[in-house]
Design a protein around this motif. Structure first.
Motif, mmCIF file in Angstrom:
data_model
loop_
_atom_site.group_PDB
_atom_site.id
_atom_site.type_symbol
_atom_site.label_atom_id
_atom_site.label_comp_id
_atom_site.label_asym_id
_atom_site.label_seq_id
_atom_site.Cartn_x
_atom_site.Cartn_y
_atom_site.Cartn_z
ATOM 1 N N SER A 77 53.606 -90.158 46.560
ATOM 2 C CA SER A 77 53.358 -90.624 45.190
ATOM 3 C C SER A 77 54.615 -91.040 44.434
ATOM 4 O O SER A 77 54.540 -91.839 43.499
ATOM 5 N N THR A 78 55.778 -90.494 44.810
ATOM 6 C CA THR A 78 57.015 -90.845 44.110
ATOM 7 C C THR A 78 57.861 -91.851 44.890
ATOM 8 O O THR A 78 59.045 -92.017 44.618
ATOM 9 N N SER A 79 57.236 -92.516 45.864
ATOM 10 C CA SER A 79 57.906 -93.636 46.531
ATOM 11 C C SER A 79 57.633 -94.903 45.732
ATOM 12 O O SER A 79 56.838 -94.895 44.791
ATOM 13 N N TYR A 80 58.289 -96.007 46.090
ATOM 14 C CA TYR A 80 57.859 -97.261 45.469
ATOM 15 C C TYR A 80 56.645 -97.787 46.223
ATOM 16 O O TYR A 80 56.470 -97.547 47.413
ATOM 17 N N CYS A 81 55.760 -98.448 45.491
ATOM 18 C CA CYS A 81 54.493 -98.971 46.017
ATOM 19 C C CYS A 81 53.720 -97.906 46.801
ATOM 20 O O CYS A 81 53.399 -98.085 47.974
ATOM 21 N N PRO A 82 53.426 -96.751 46.137
ATOM 22 C CA PRO A 82 52.711 -95.688 46.847
ATOM 23 C C PRO A 82 51.274 -96.082 47.172
ATOM 24 O O PRO A 82 50.648 -96.857 46.448
ATOM 25 N N GLY A 83 50.768 -95.533 48.279
ATOM 26 C CA GLY A 83 49.392 -95.816 48.659
ATOM 27 C C GLY A 83 48.918 -94.888 49.760
ATOM 28 O O GLY A 83 49.712 -94.187 50.396
ATOM 29 N N LYS A 84 47.630 -94.882 49.987
ATOM 30 C CA LYS A 84 46.989 -94.010 50.978
ATOM 31 C C LYS A 84 47.584 -94.192 52.366
ATOM 32 O O LYS A 84 47.654 -93.245 53.155
ATOM 33 N N TYR A 85 48.014 -95.418 52.663
ATOM 34 C CA TYR A 85 48.544 -95.693 53.997
ATOM 35 C C TYR A 85 50.066 -95.795 54.007
ATOM 36 O O TYR A 85 50.633 -96.614 54.721
ATOM 37 N N ASP A 86 50.722 -94.926 53.231
ATOM 38 C CA ASP A 86 52.163 -94.755 53.376
ATOM 39 C C ASP A 86 52.422 -94.021 54.694
ATOM 40 O O ASP A 86 51.673 -93.115 55.071
ATOM 41 N N LEU A 125 67.096 -98.734 43.484
ATOM 42 C CA LEU A 125 67.016 -100.068 42.888
ATOM 43 C C LEU A 125 65.699 -100.231 42.130
ATOM 44 O O LEU A 125 65.679 -100.708 40.981
ATOM 45 N N ILE A 126 64.596 -99.809 42.748
ATOM 46 C CA ILE A 126 63.286 -99.932 42.107
ATOM 47 C C ILE A 126 63.155 -98.938 40.948
ATOM 48 O O ILE A 126 62.540 -99.259 39.915
ATOM 49 N N ARG A 127 63.732 -97.775 41.102
ATOM 50 C CA ARG A 127 63.704 -96.795 39.998
ATOM 51 C C ARG A 127 64.381 -97.372 38.762
ATOM 52 O O ARG A 127 63.863 -97.269 37.640
ATOM 53 N N GLN A 128 65.527 -97.980 38.965
ATOM 54 C CA GLN A 128 66.261 -98.588 37.852
ATOM 55 C C GLN A 128 65.468 -99.748 37.241
ATOM 56 O O GLN A 128 65.470 -99.947 36.023
ATOM 57 N N PHE A 129 64.792 -100.521 38.093
ATOM 58 C CA PHE A 129 63.961 -101.615 37.593
ATOM 59 C C PHE A 129 62.883 -101.092 36.651
ATOM 60 O O PHE A 129 62.706 -101.614 35.537
ATOM 61 N N PRO A 157 54.817 -95.800 39.234
ATOM 62 C CA PRO A 157 55.389 -94.634 39.924
ATOM 63 C C PRO A 157 56.724 -94.199 39.326
ATOM 64 O O PRO A 157 57.512 -95.032 38.885
ATOM 65 N N SER A 158 56.935 -92.883 39.301
ATOM 66 C CA SER A 158 58.246 -92.330 38.954
ATOM 67 C C SER A 158 59.011 -92.190 40.267
ATOM 68 O O SER A 158 58.870 -91.187 40.985
ATOM 69 N N VAL A 159 59.772 -93.204 40.599
ATOM 70 C CA VAL A 159 60.367 -93.294 41.936
ATOM 71 C C VAL A 159 61.482 -92.265 42.116
ATOM 72 O O VAL A 159 62.400 -92.167 41.307
ATOM 73 N N ASP A 160 61.380 -91.511 43.207
ATOM 74 C CA ASP A 160 62.393 -90.534 43.597
ATOM 75 C C ASP A 160 63.088 -91.053 44.845
ATOM 76 O O ASP A 160 62.479 -91.103 45.922
#
Length: 277
Positions: A143-152, A190-194, A209-212
């Motif tokens: 969930s805290t990745s970028y573009c999270p989804g069921k098929y991560d 990079l995505i977190r900063q975006f 998402p709150s990217v970690d």
């Protein structure tokens, strides 16, 4: 059923992993739309397309609705990245020379392929590609990745891949991005900063998402051994040959080129509209 999807009598191979800066990411989305159309009507055999793009951030439609999108995009450009908005679902992802993208493009004319079956076929293919490296992964949302989804796809809680689908005119493109080498956490930062800049602390209807950065890694990092895009490509071709499939390397046909021009124009117009806010 999953194995039968991958054991096609013939696979057309379109390898666009070495085109570099001459191949724009918007062209990739037009390519898959074109292939969905031609394969959906069975004018072309099932196709595996492999592609790599240098330093590009691909935003989703929801990302284009961020309240301070302009500042977020400007930050990404300052880091040396091209920014585009794709014509399908999902959220922001990072593409660069260390990220391999694969599209399995199939027809539903003879056999219905439901959404989960399409995803599971790509999961199975990824398992086969990673066997030589002794890598076993989980399929669950990070969930805290970028573009999270069921098929991560992840190993020890660190995501290295995400899968999506696009369906058009009876054709299905099951797409995966695989972070092969480089730093997964740097891409995530990079995505977190975006998002920090583009959201600007404002309330939004959509939950971004709150990217970690600590939950993302590349396959080379996870295997603790160098892995190249070309290594996975060799593994892919070997696997397909082992399915007793005939492999045909080709480019677009003349009729597909005409369709491609149409889809590229549409993708470019949609991208411009999404970013010109």
């Amino acid at each position: 059923m999953i194995k039968s999807i991958l054991a096609q009598p013939e696979w057309r191979i379109i390898d666009q992993t070495t085109l570099g800066e001459s191949f724009h990411a918007l062209q990739s989305f037009a390519m898959d739309d074109t292939l969905c159309s031609s394969i959906g009507s069975e004018d072309s055999p099932p196709t595996v397309r492999a592609w790599v793009h240098p330093k590009t951030i691909v935003l989703g439609i929801q990302d284009s609705r961020l309240p301070n999108l302009t500042e977020g995009v400007q930050y990404l450009k300052e880091q040396g990245y091209e920014v585009i908005v794709r014509n399908s679902g999902g959220l922001a992802v990072v593409l660069d020379d260390g990220v391999l993208n694969l599209s399995l493009v199939l027809s539903e004319k003879e056999q219905k392929i439901d959404i989960d079956l399409g995803y599971e076929a790509m999961v199975y293919l990824t398992e086969e590609l990673l066997k030589p490296y002794g890598l076993a992964f989980e399929r669950k949302e990070i969930s805290t990745s970028y573009c999270p989804g069921k098929y991560d796809l992840s190993i020890d809680g660190k995501k290295f891949a995400g899968i999506s689908q696009r369906r058009l005119r009876g054709g299905i493109a099951v797409q995966i991005y695989l972070c092969v080498n480089g730093s997964g956490s740097e891409r995530a930062e990079l995505i977190r900063q975006f998002y920090e800049r583009a959201k600007d602390g404002q309330e939004t209807k959509f939950t971004y998402p709150s990217v970690d950065p600590n939950v993302m890694a590349s396959l080379s990092e996870l295997a603790d051994t160098p892995i190249k895009v070309s290594d996975l490509m060799k593994g892919l071709l070997l696997f397909l040959k082992e399915q007793n499939s005939d492999l045909l390397s080709s480019h677009l046909s003349i009729s597909e080129i005409n369709q491609y021009d149409f889809y590229l124009k549409r993708v470019v117009e949609r991208n411009k509209k999404a970013l010109d806010r």
